[in-house]
Design a protein around this motif. Structure first.
Motif, PDB file in Angstrom:
ATOM      1  N   ILE A   1      50.410  69.459   0.790  1.00  0.00           N
ATOM      2  CA  ILE A   1      50.345  70.919   0.680  1.00  0.00           C
ATOM      3  C   ILE A   1      49.600  71.471   1.892  1.00  0.00           C
ATOM      4  N   VAL A   2      50.201  72.454   2.533  1.00  0.00           N
ATOM      5  CA  VAL A   2      49.581  73.076   3.707  1.00  0.00           C
ATOM      6  C   VAL A   2      48.298  73.778   3.289  1.00  0.00           C
ATOM      7  N   GLN A   3      47.232  73.487   4.013  1.00  0.00           N
ATOM      8  CA  GLN A   3      45.930  74.128   3.776  1.00  0.00           C
ATOM      9  C   GLN A   3      45.646  75.249   4.767  1.00  0.00           C
ATOM     10  N   GLU A   4      46.065  75.025   6.020  1.00  0.00           N
ATOM     11  CA  GLU A   4      45.718  75.963   7.091  1.00  0.00           C
ATOM     12  C   GLU A   4      46.700  75.744   8.237  1.00  0.00           C
ATOM     13  N   VAL A   5      47.016  76.819   8.953  1.00  0.00           N
ATOM     14  CA  VAL A   5      47.892  76.695  10.119  1.00  0.00           C
ATOM     15  C   VAL A   5      47.287  77.430  11.301  1.00  0.00           C
ATOM     16  N   GLY A   6      47.632  76.952  12.507  1.00  0.00           N
ATOM     17  CA  GLY A   6      47.223  77.633  13.720  1.00  0.00           C
ATOM     18  C   GLY A   6      48.044  78.891  13.942  1.00  0.00           C
ATOM     19  N   PRO A   7      47.612  79.758  14.872  1.00  0.00           N
ATOM     20  CA  PRO A   7      48.260  81.063  15.064  1.00  0.00           C
ATOM     21  C   PRO A   7      49.703  80.993  15.554  1.00  0.00           C
ATOM     22  N   GLU A   8      50.125  79.853  16.124  1.00  0.00           N
ATOM     23  CA  GLU A   8      51.510  79.738  16.610  1.00  0.00           C
ATOM     24  C   GLU A   8      52.431  79.045  15.618  1.00  0.00           C
ATOM     25  N   VAL A   9      51.936  78.770  14.427  1.00  0.00           N
ATOM     26  CA  VAL A   9      52.755  78.139  13.385  1.00  0.00           C
ATOM     27  C   VAL A   9      53.202  79.217  12.409  1.00  0.00           C
ATOM     28  N   THR A  10      54.504  79.470  12.377  1.00  0.00           N
ATOM     29  CA  THR A  10      55.006  80.593  11.574  1.00  0.00           C
ATOM     30  C   THR A  10      56.022  80.179  10.507  1.00  0.00           C
ATOM     31  N   HIS A  11      56.608  78.984  10.605  1.00  0.00           N
ATOM     32  CA  HIS A  11      57.666  78.640   9.645  1.00  0.00           C
ATOM     33  C   HIS A  11      57.119  78.017   8.364  1.00  0.00           C
ATOM     34  N   ILE A  12      55.816  77.703   8.355  1.00  0.00           N
ATOM     35  CA  ILE A  12      55.153  77.246   7.137  1.00  0.00           C
ATOM     36  C   ILE A  12      53.845  78.005   6.997  1.00  0.00           C
ATOM     37  N   LYS A  13      53.312  78.009   5.780  1.00  0.00           N
ATOM     38  CA  LYS A  13      52.068  78.739   5.518  1.00  0.00           C
ATOM     39  C   LYS A  13      51.263  77.982   4.469  1.00  0.00           C
ATOM     40  N   ALA A  14      50.021  78.376   4.296  1.00  0.00           N
ATOM     41  CA  ALA A  14      49.159  77.749   3.303  1.00  0.00           C
ATOM     42  C   ALA A  14      49.831  77.797   1.932  1.00  0.00           C
ATOM     43  N   GLY A  15      49.798  76.669   1.237  1.00  0.00           N
ATOM     44  CA  GLY A  15      50.407  76.566  -0.076  1.00  0.00           C
ATOM     45  C   GLY A  15      51.786  75.949  -0.077  1.00  0.00           C
ATOM     46  N   ASP A  16      52.437  75.862   1.087  1.00  0.00           N
ATOM     47  CA  ASP A  16      53.770  75.277   1.154  1.00  0.00           C
ATOM     48  C   ASP A  16      53.711  73.763   0.958  1.00  0.00           C
ATOM     49  N   ARG A  17      54.750  73.232   0.365  1.00  0.00           N
ATOM     50  CA  ARG A  17      54.902  71.786   0.179  1.00  0.00           C
ATOM     51  C   ARG A  17      55.736  71.254   1.341  1.00  0.00           C
ATOM     52  N   VAL A  18      55.214  70.282   2.068  1.00  0.00           N
ATOM     53  CA  VAL A  18      55.881  69.831   3.290  1.00  0.00           C
ATOM     54  C   VAL A  18      55.870  68.310   3.400  1.00  0.00           C
ATOM     55  N   VAL A  19      56.896  67.802   4.051  1.00  0.00           N
ATOM     56  CA  VAL A  19      56.963  66.404   4.473  1.00  0.00           C
ATOM     57  C   VAL A  19      56.718  66.374   5.977  1.00  0.00           C
ATOM     58  N   ILE A  20      55.980  65.369   6.441  1.00  0.00           N
ATOM     59  CA  ILE A  20      55.611  65.283   7.848  1.00  0.00           C
ATOM     60  C   ILE A  20      56.381  64.140   8.513  1.00  0.00           C
ATOM     61  N   PRO A  21      57.260  64.437   9.481  1.00  0.00           N
ATOM     62  CA  PRO A  21      57.955  63.370  10.206  1.00  0.00           C
ATOM     63  C   PRO A  21      56.971  62.440  10.902  1.00  0.00           C
ATOM     64  N   PHE A  22      57.354  61.168  11.007  1.00  0.00           N
ATOM     65  CA  PHE A  22      56.430  60.210  11.615  1.00  0.00           C
ATOM     66  C   PHE A  22      56.289  60.410  13.111  1.00  0.00           C
ATOM     67  N   ASN A  23      57.335  60.949  13.763  1.00  0.00           N
ATOM     68  CA  ASN A  23      57.183  61.218  15.194  1.00  0.00           C
ATOM     69  C   ASN A  23      56.792  62.681  15.411  1.00  0.00           C
ATOM     70  N   ILE A  24      56.016  62.913  16.455  1.00  0.00           N
ATOM     71  CA  ILE A  24      55.446  64.233  16.724  1.00  0.00           C
ATOM     72  C   ILE A  24      56.243  64.853  17.867  1.00  0.00           C
ATOM     73  N   SER A  25      56.984  65.915  17.564  1.00  0.00           N
ATOM     74  CA  SER A  25      57.945  66.470  18.506  1.00  0.00           C
ATOM     75  C   SER A  25      57.752  67.979  18.617  1.00  0.00           C
ATOM     76  N   CYS A  26      57.991  68.503  19.831  1.00  0.00           N
ATOM     77  CA  CYS A  26      57.753  69.931  20.064  1.00  0.00           C
ATOM     78  C   CYS A  26      58.947  70.795  19.688  1.00  0.00           C
ATOM     79  N   GLY A  27      60.157  70.228  19.723  1.00  0.00           N
ATOM     80  CA  GLY A  27      61.355  70.967  19.355  1.00  0.00           C
ATOM     81  C   GLY A  27      62.013  71.742  20.467  1.00  0.00           C
TER      82      GLY A  27
END
Length: 394
Positions: free
Chosen positions: A65-91
């Protein structure tokens, strides 16, 4: 917070460590609700300690569950349920724009000549604290996290982090067509899901090879024809018999450097893991230390002009490959880390309904508290107590 840490070869422990914090505007913090142990975590446990430091946090299959996001993170927010990919990618870099998220140029570990950074996976891949912990800092969270709905337990979605996306890519890279015959070497979690996905995408005959009774039984529950390699001396010959003498159209090699049947290379791998770190790294870089038994089975079992998709992890730099045979047969080889976000949108709709077309609900054999992670590593490594897949609950 509590986290599973590497303390030395064959030694992990749950320790109290500092809570993660937002460090970059593209970061997020999640409270981990489920986190799995991957077969490649056993490589860190046994072999690749020369690339770890005492206290490194392991794990790369988390959700929460998302607890906190930085100012440039907009597609998820606190309280969202998320899966985290094992690789870290910028997109958005050159590689990501082409769907090669495991080669993200923003997070590539150029110091070691490696691809995208990974959670909980050594200095070679960025030494990013992993997800076998109560909380996790997620870099590049403006792109990476996969939002998932409520309505199912974590385990329905958790494997988007690695197992499902890796297996889906393995089948895609194997060029599986409707009506094909597919051989899967190794029926651990990746092999299990690769076999099921191959059937789901139209393969007529899927053959799985393993030696562990519980794995063979699980595969048979999902319509896989199994070969117990403790009972059959010549697996390629058995595959030829099942395919009218032609061989498998595609082979998915899901074992990697833990393959049995190559005692010299097994001894070399063990010896390399026991050297001082600097010498061990040199041995890995310059000496073929992988166990090649599963690859040899794959190469011998694929038909002429067939495809071998290598999804098992290998670490050696000088492994002997039968190039003459591969060239003569015209075999296509494809391999690599999964580009998780390339496949997650295709898979997610298969998970959200009441049905379970990929059999995801039949994979986890052990659910344990995070505090029991050292025990979980031991039974997973030794394949004890019918252990196929472990999920830890922080």
């Amino acid at each position: 917070m509590r986290a599973l840490t590497w303390q030395g070869t064959g030694n992990v422990s749950v320790e109290t460590v500092p809570d993660p914090i937002i460090e970059q505007p593209t970061d997020a913090i999640i409270k981990v609700t489920s986190t799995a142990i991957c077969g490649s975590d056993l490589h860190l446990y046994d072999v690749l300690g020369m690339y770890l430091d005492k206290g490194d946090i392991l794990g790369h299959e988390p959700m929460g569950i998302v607890q906190e996001v930085g100012p440039e993170v907009t597609h998820i927010k606190a309280g969202d349920r998320v899966v985290i990919p094992f690789n870290i990618s910028c997109g958005h870099c050159f590689m990501c724009s082409r769907g090669f998220f495991a080669q993200c140029e923003t997070t590539q570990v150029t110091e070691h000549g490696k691809g995208a950074s990974l959670f909980g996976y050594t200095k070679l891949y960025g030494q990013v604290p992993g997800g076998q912990a109560e909380f996790l800092r997620v870099p590049q969270a403006h792109f990476g996290p996969i939002a998932v709905p409520e309505g199912h337990p974590d385990e329905r979605y958790l494997f988007l982090s690695d197992v499902l996306t890796t297996s889906w890519q393995a089948v895609q890279f194997a060029d599986v067509q409707k009506g094909d015959t597919v051989l899967v070497t190794g029926l651990g979690p990746i092999g299990q899901m690769s076999a099921r996905i191959a059937r789901h995408l139209g393969a007529e005959l899927v053959i799985g090879v393993d030696s562990v009774p519980e794995r063979l039984a699980m595969a048979r529950r999902h319509g896989i024809v199994t070969i117990d390699d403790t009972e059959i001396d010549d697996v390629p010959a058995a595959v030829l018999e099942l395919t009218h003498g032609r061989g498998a159209d595609s082979v998915i090699e899901a074992v990697g450097m833990e393959a049995h049947g190559t005692p010299f290379q097994a001894a070399a791998m063990t010896a390399a893991g026991m050297l001082p770190d600097a010498l061990a790294r040199k041995a890995i870089d310059t000496v073929g230390v992988d166990r090649m038994g599963a690859l040899r089975t794959a190469f011998a079992s694929v038909r002429r002009a067939g495809t071998v998709s290598i999804v098992g992890v290998y670490g050696g730099q000088a492994d002997p490959i039968p190039m003459m045979d591969l060239f003569d047969k015209g075999v296509t080889l494809r391999m690599g880390q999964a580009h998780v976000r390339r496949w997650s949108d295709d898979i997610l709709p298969l998970l959200t309904g009441d049905d379970d077309p990929l059999g995801v609900d039949d994979l986890v054999t052990h659910r344990l508290p995070l505090e029991q992670a050292p025990h979980a590593y031991e039974i997973f490594k030794k394949k004890e107590d019918g252990c196929i897949k472990v999920v830890l609950k922080p």
